[in-house]
Enzyme design. Structure first.
Site, PDB file in Angstrom:
ATOM      1  N   THR A  14       0.842  -1.266  -0.179  1.00 30.02           N
ATOM      2  CA  THR A  14      -0.026   0.102  -0.025  1.00 30.02           C
ATOM      3  C   THR A  14       0.829   1.293   0.050  1.00 30.02           C
ATOM      4  OG1 THR A  14      -1.708  -1.010   1.010  1.00 30.02           O
ATOM      5  CG2 THR A  14      -1.901   1.270   1.287  1.00 30.02           C
ATOM      6  N   SER A  57       1.240  -7.375  -0.869  1.00 25.84           N
ATOM      7  CA  SER A  57       1.891  -8.547   0.029  1.00 25.84           C
ATOM      8  C   SER A  57       1.347  -9.571  -0.036  1.00 25.84           C
ATOM      9  CB  SER A  57       2.270  -7.753   1.393  1.00 25.84           C
ATOM     10  OG  SER A  57       0.758  -7.413   2.262  1.00 25.84           O
ATOM     11  N   THR A  89       1.309  -4.367   4.576  1.00 24.56           N
ATOM     12  CA  THR A  89       1.029  -4.477   5.670  1.00 24.56           C
ATOM     13  C   THR A  89       0.622  -5.928   6.152  1.00 24.56           C
ATOM     14  OG1 THR A  89      -1.041  -3.623   5.940  1.00 24.56           O
ATOM     15  CG2 THR A  89       0.986  -2.074   6.560  1.00 24.56           C
ATOM     16  N   ASP A  90      -0.096  -6.595   4.821  1.00 21.18           N
ATOM     17  CA  ASP A  90      -1.049  -7.674   5.145  1.00 21.18           C
ATOM     18  C   ASP A  90       0.046  -9.088   5.558  1.00 21.18           C
ATOM     19  OD1 ASP A  90      -3.260  -6.601   4.436  1.00 21.18           O
ATOM     20  OD2 ASP A  90      -3.578  -7.713   2.405  1.00 21.18           O
TER      21      ASP A  90
END
Length: 330
Positions: A14, A57, A89-90
């Site tokens: 992101t 990710s 961030t996932d």
């Protein structure tokens, strides 16, 4: 005064995303774009920026993180003082833990991302990247393994978890809390973690390991199919301190006779027990049937560690190497 040298590797996520032709966010910016958007980075360190991938990710693979680890180690061998890895961030908690396992030595590795796209009002990427660089350049960060920096919090890779889908404060370290904070432009550590042994990145990619989360009423019928699907190991996220229904315990034991089985918990924090409950399906029962306790590791992280431990083939029923791998986390 000579500035430290930092290697910044971008994988996507992101933090790199802008609206695409279809209107939704897609990975667009590279490492040099991100560095250029934060002029204050030049005051922190001499920067070498490289884009390894431009992926969301969820599409990152363990083999990709092995490539990142090798790139970080090569940078350290050439004199780089620290590394910053940018990604979505996932899967930050998984990438960070893998890098913690794979990159040896005391030089800091910091993983960073953002919860808002690069064009969003109040985009958090630039502030997160600057804070991550300051941590990677900080002498106090040495010897603590891989760290995660978001929203000014500094987390240890082995504890950090994503706990919210949208807030900038989306990351916590259950059971431990952040190691520190970046305040007034300076990393301030109020706790430290010990550096644990690293696994060579050059040993190649791990074999497939399944992750099973146990739910009420599940009888374990899927377990028997896992070896034939090509899995070399299994992590079970049991209920509570590491429990399954009594009727499913024989299925766990039968699987443990064929593959290494690691017992974790589906609960957000706390260790798997080893000697408290002794009813059928309890942790004592499952360990007697051949399961190995994951200690304080979440199922996600136990899966990664088990995969590294299984890169060298084990004889059927041999769990000694797996037990040794999880020993430091008990």
């Amino acid at each position: 005064m000579t500035k430290p040298r930092l290697l910044i590797l971008s994988l996507g996520g992101t933090i790199t995303m802008l609206p695409g032709d279809a209107g939704g966010l897609t990975p667009t910016l590279g490492a040099s774009d991100l560095v250029a958007s934060v002029p204050a980075l030049a005051e922190v360190a001499e920067i070498e920026a490289r884009s390894l991938f431009r992926l969301p990710s969820p599409s990152l693979a363990i083999a990709d993180v092995l490539e990142v680890a090798r790139g970080v180690e090569a940078g350290f061998a050439s004199g780089t003082d620290g590394a910053v890895v940018i990604q979505g961030t996932d899967t930050i908690e998984e990438t960070a833990f893998l890098l913690d396992l794979l990159v040896a030595g005391d030089k800091p590795v910091v993983v960073v991302g953002a919860m808002r796209g690069a064009d969003a009002p109040g985009a958090d990427g630039p502030a997160n990247l600057l804070a991550a660089a300051r941590v990677a350049a900080c002498p106090d960060a040495r010897g603590q393994g891989t760290l995660v920096v978001l929203n000014y919090d500094i987390h240890a890779a082995r504890f950090v978890q994503k706990s919210h889908t949208t807030l900038p404060s989306a990351f916590d370290s259950p059971g431990c809390g952040p190691l520190g904070v970046v305040a007034e432009g300076r990393p301030r550590f109020h706790a430290r973690v010990s550096r644990l042994p690293a696994w060579p990145a050059g040993d190649g990619a791990p074999p497939p390991v399944a992750l099973i989360k146990w739910a009420m009423g599940d009888d374990g019928r899927m377990l028997a199919a896992l070896p034939d699907l090509g899995y070399r190991g299994v992590v079970i996220e049991g209920m509570g301190a590491g429990h399954v229904p009594a009727g499913a315990a024989p299925a766990v034991g039968a699987l443990a006779a064929r593959l290494p089985v690691v017992l974790a918990s589906r609960v957000i924090a706390g260790p798997v027990f080893t000697r408290t409950y002794a009813y059928p399906g309890s942790e004592v029962d499952l360990l007697q049937r051949g399961a190995v306790p994951a200690g304080m590791l979440s199922g996600l992280k136990a899966r990664l560690l088990l995969g590294l431990a299984l890169r060298r083939p084990l004889p059927p029923g041999e769990v000694g190497a797996v037990q040794a791998a999880f020993g430091p986390y008990q």
